[in-house]
Design a protein around this motif. Structure first.
Motif, PDB file in Angstrom:
ATOM      1  N   VAL A  17       4.118  -8.011   0.817  1.00 25.73           N
ATOM      2  CA  VAL A  17       5.022  -9.153   0.671  1.00 25.73           C
ATOM      3  C   VAL A  17       4.373 -10.423   1.235  1.00 25.73           C
ATOM      4  O   VAL A  17       4.439 -11.487   0.613  1.00 25.73           O
ATOM      5  CB  VAL A  17       6.372  -8.865   1.355  1.00 25.73           C
ATOM      6  CG1 VAL A  17       7.226 -10.120   1.435  1.00 25.73           C
ATOM      7  CG2 VAL A  17       7.110  -7.767   0.603  1.00 25.73           C
ATOM      8  N   SER A  18       3.729 -10.303   2.381  1.00 26.10           N
ATOM      9  CA  SER A  18       3.093 -11.490   2.970  1.00 26.10           C
ATOM     10  C   SER A  18       1.998 -12.028   2.063  1.00 26.10           C
ATOM     11  O   SER A  18       1.846 -13.235   1.910  1.00 26.10           O
ATOM     12  CB  SER A  18       2.548 -11.189   4.363  1.00 26.10           C
ATOM     13  OG  SER A  18       1.375 -10.423   4.293  1.00 26.10           O
ATOM     14  N   PHE A  19       1.241 -11.124   1.448  1.00 24.87           N
ATOM     15  CA  PHE A  19       0.185 -11.583   0.543  1.00 24.87           C
ATOM     16  C   PHE A  19       0.776 -12.260  -0.691  1.00 24.87           C
ATOM     17  O   PHE A  19       0.270 -13.291  -1.143  1.00 24.87           O
ATOM     18  CB  PHE A  19      -0.719 -10.414   0.124  1.00 24.87           C
ATOM     19  CG  PHE A  19      -1.857 -10.857  -0.752  1.00 24.87           C
ATOM     20  CD1 PHE A  19      -2.916 -11.570  -0.224  1.00 24.87           C
ATOM     21  CD2 PHE A  19      -1.861 -10.574  -2.098  1.00 24.87           C
ATOM     22  CE1 PHE A  19      -3.958 -12.009  -1.030  1.00 24.87           C
ATOM     23  CE2 PHE A  19      -2.905 -10.992  -2.916  1.00 24.87           C
ATOM     24  CZ  PHE A  19      -3.955 -11.714  -2.373  1.00 24.87           C
ATOM     25  N   LEU A  20       1.845 -11.700  -1.222  1.00 26.43           N
ATOM     26  CA  LEU A  20       2.465 -12.288  -2.412  1.00 26.43           C
ATOM     27  C   LEU A  20       3.127 -13.634  -2.108  1.00 26.43           C
ATOM     28  O   LEU A  20       3.113 -14.543  -2.927  1.00 26.43           O
ATOM     29  CB  LEU A  20       3.485 -11.323  -3.015  1.00 26.43           C
ATOM     30  CG  LEU A  20       2.893 -10.079  -3.679  1.00 26.43           C
ATOM     31  CD1 LEU A  20       3.988  -9.108  -4.083  1.00 26.43           C
ATOM     32  CD2 LEU A  20       2.030 -10.452  -4.883  1.00 26.43           C
ATOM     33  N   VAL A  21       3.681 -13.772  -0.908  1.00 22.85           N
ATOM     34  CA  VAL A  21       4.367 -15.014  -0.545  1.00 22.85           C
ATOM     35  C   VAL A  21       3.380 -16.099  -0.125  1.00 22.85           C
ATOM     36  O   VAL A  21       3.446 -17.234  -0.584  1.00 22.85           O
ATOM     37  CB  VAL A  21       5.405 -14.760   0.572  1.00 22.85           C
ATOM     38  CG1 VAL A  21       5.968 -16.067   1.111  1.00 22.85           C
ATOM     39  CG2 VAL A  21       6.526 -13.875   0.048  1.00 22.85           C
ATOM     40  N   VAL A  24       4.571   3.022   9.324  1.00 22.95           N
ATOM     41  CA  VAL A  24       3.331   2.752   8.579  1.00 22.95           C
ATOM     42  C   VAL A  24       3.651   2.220   7.179  1.00 22.95           C
ATOM     43  O   VAL A  24       3.048   1.249   6.707  1.00 22.95           O
ATOM     44  CB  VAL A  24       2.457   4.026   8.516  1.00 22.95           C
ATOM     45  CG1 VAL A  24       1.369   3.909   7.469  1.00 22.95           C
ATOM     46  CG2 VAL A  24       1.865   4.321   9.883  1.00 22.95           C
ATOM     47  N   GLU A  25       4.628   2.827   6.530  1.00 18.82           N
ATOM     48  CA  GLU A  25       4.966   2.396   5.163  1.00 18.82           C
ATOM     49  C   GLU A  25       5.677   1.036   5.159  1.00 18.82           C
ATOM     50  O   GLU A  25       5.467   0.239   4.253  1.00 18.82           O
ATOM     51  CB  GLU A  25       5.801   3.464   4.457  1.00 18.82           C
ATOM     52  CG  GLU A  25       5.088   4.790   4.283  1.00 18.82           C
ATOM     53  CD  GLU A  25       3.729   4.699   3.601  1.00 18.82           C
ATOM     54  OE1 GLU A  25       3.466   3.717   2.891  1.00 18.82           O
ATOM     55  OE2 GLU A  25       2.910   5.600   3.802  1.00 18.82           O
ATOM     56  N   LEU A  26       6.502   0.766   6.159  1.00 21.06           N
ATOM     57  CA  LEU A  26       7.134  -0.548   6.249  1.00 21.06           C
ATOM     58  C   LEU A  26       6.103  -1.638   6.546  1.00 21.06           C
ATOM     59  O   LEU A  26       6.186  -2.747   6.009  1.00 21.06           O
ATOM     60  CB  LEU A  26       8.231  -0.546   7.315  1.00 21.06           C
ATOM     61  CG  LEU A  26       9.520   0.160   6.920  1.00 21.06           C
ATOM     62  CD1 LEU A  26      10.466   0.259   8.123  1.00 21.06           C
ATOM     63  CD2 LEU A  26      10.216  -0.553   5.766  1.00 21.06           C
ATOM     64  N   LEU A  27       5.130  -1.319   7.391  1.00 22.48           N
ATOM     65  CA  LEU A  27       4.062  -2.278   7.684  1.00 22.48           C
ATOM     66  C   LEU A  27       3.257  -2.577   6.416  1.00 22.48           C
ATOM     67  O   LEU A  27       2.912  -3.733   6.145  1.00 22.48           O
ATOM     68  CB  LEU A  27       3.159  -1.732   8.794  1.00 22.48           C
ATOM     69  CG  LEU A  27       2.103  -2.671   9.349  1.00 22.48           C
ATOM     70  CD1 LEU A  27       2.734  -3.961   9.892  1.00 22.48           C
ATOM     71  CD2 LEU A  27       1.290  -1.984  10.432  1.00 22.48           C
ATOM     72  N   THR A  28       2.988  -1.545   5.641  1.00 25.30           N
ATOM     73  CA  THR A  28       2.274  -1.745   4.371  1.00 25.30           C
ATOM     74  C   THR A  28       3.108  -2.620   3.432  1.00 25.30           C
ATOM     75  O   THR A  28       2.577  -3.513   2.768  1.00 25.30           O
ATOM     76  CB  THR A  28       1.966  -0.377   3.722  1.00 25.30           C
ATOM     77  OG1 THR A  28       1.219   0.414   4.651  1.00 25.30           O
ATOM     78  CG2 THR A  28       1.165  -0.543   2.445  1.00 25.30           C
ATOM     79  N   PHE A  29       4.407  -2.374   3.394  1.00 23.96           N
ATOM     80  CA  PHE A  29       5.309  -3.194   2.581  1.00 23.96           C
ATOM     81  C   PHE A  29       5.231  -4.667   3.021  1.00 23.96           C
ATOM     82  O   PHE A  29       5.133  -5.574   2.184  1.00 23.96           O
ATOM     83  CB  PHE A  29       6.740  -2.656   2.713  1.00 23.96           C
ATOM     84  CG  PHE A  29       7.768  -3.461   1.982  1.00 23.96           C
ATOM     85  CD1 PHE A  29       7.929  -3.344   0.608  1.00 23.96           C
ATOM     86  CD2 PHE A  29       8.592  -4.337   2.667  1.00 23.96           C
ATOM     87  CE1 PHE A  29       8.876  -4.101  -0.062  1.00 23.96           C
ATOM     88  CE2 PHE A  29       9.543  -5.094   2.005  1.00 23.96           C
ATOM     89  CZ  PHE A  29       9.684  -4.978   0.634  1.00 23.96           C
ATOM     90  N   LEU A  30       5.251  -4.895   4.333  1.00 24.02           N
ATOM     91  CA  LEU A  30       5.155  -6.273   4.844  1.00 24.02           C
ATOM     92  C   LEU A  30       3.829  -6.930   4.483  1.00 24.02           C
ATOM     93  O   LEU A  30       3.772  -8.128   4.184  1.00 24.02           O
ATOM     94  CB  LEU A  30       5.334  -6.287   6.366  1.00 24.02           C
ATOM     95  CG  LEU A  30       6.751  -6.118   6.867  1.00 24.02           C
ATOM     96  CD1 LEU A  30       6.784  -6.068   8.384  1.00 24.02           C
ATOM     97  CD2 LEU A  30       7.644  -7.233   6.357  1.00 24.02           C
ATOM     98  N   MET A  31       2.749  -6.147   4.509  1.00 22.92           N
ATOM     99  CA  MET A  31       1.437  -6.691   4.123  1.00 22.92           C
ATOM    100  C   MET A  31       1.470  -7.200   2.691  1.00 22.92           C
ATOM    101  O   MET A  31       0.985  -8.284   2.388  1.00 22.92           O
ATOM    102  CB  MET A  31       0.353  -5.611   4.232  1.00 22.92           C
ATOM    103  CG  MET A  31      -0.112  -5.324   5.616  1.00 22.92           C
ATOM    104  SD  MET A  31      -1.544  -4.226   5.613  1.00 22.92           S
ATOM    105  CE  MET A  31      -0.810  -2.651   5.220  1.00 22.92           C
TER     106      MET A  31
END
Length: 186
Positions: free
Chosen positions: A81-85, A72-79
């Motif tokens: 990062v994807s928004f920032l990129v 769950v926390e890694l998925l949140t991290f990916l969210m």
């Protein structure tokens, strides 16, 4: 596997702080999505919660609790990062919405497993108090953040939310560190 109480409570505080910070941003983030997407998301969430609840018998142990918490926390991290990129485009917003729904699928499980892991009423009360303090602090910081960026002339809501995600990225990295410290093998 063993739960280390102090790092776990820091994790809960920061996790709630994160949601307090992020709660206002979803109203801006989800603007391009059609209402039917939210209906589908609700259906998917209900089905996901049902499937997870059916698996409780096999999932109620610390190893699974750790793996799902980390997922769950890694998925949140990916969210984040994807928004920032990729910034603000429809497909990324849709990915963020779906990813949040996936994290919510495990919400009931994580709360029930936390109850079993902490066991004592005093610890449960302390964990809930610390979570509410984190959530409240996150909302206050979020409010102040938006006022500060407005003061500096950044009035575009999407830009404000983008900058907020830079702050969320820092918080999420600390959250992941706390998750790793919270669960230890014996």
């Amino acid at each position: 596997m063993k739960l280390a109480l102090r790092p776990y409570l820091w994790y809960k505080l920061l996790n709630s702080l994160f949601f307090g910070l992020a709660v206002g941003s979803v109203f801006v983030l989800y603007t391009p999505l059609e209402p039917s997407v939210f209906s589908l998301g609700g259906i998917g969430l209900a089905i996901g919660l049902l499937l997870v609840a059916k698996g409780y018998e096999k999932m109620m142990n610390l190893l699974v609790f750790y793996r799902i918490t980390l997922f769950v926390e890694l998925l949140t991290f990916l969210m984040i990062v994807s928004f920032l990129v990729f910034q603000y485009n429809y497909s990324d917003v849709l990915f963020i919405y779906i990813a949040y729904q996936v994290t919510f699928v495990f919400g009931n499980y994580l709360m029930r497993m936390e109850t079993l892991a902490l066991k004592r009423t005093l610890l449960l009360s302390f964990a809930d108090v610390i979570k509410q303090k984190g959530y409240l602090a996150g909302m206050v910081i979020s409010y102040l953040f938006y006022k500060v960026v407005e003061f500096f002339g950044i009035v575009n809501k999407e830009t404000q939310v983008y900058y907020l995600h830079a702050l969320l990225l820092v918080v999420q990295i600390v959250i992941l560190w706390c998750v790793f410290r919270s669960f230890r093998t014996r």
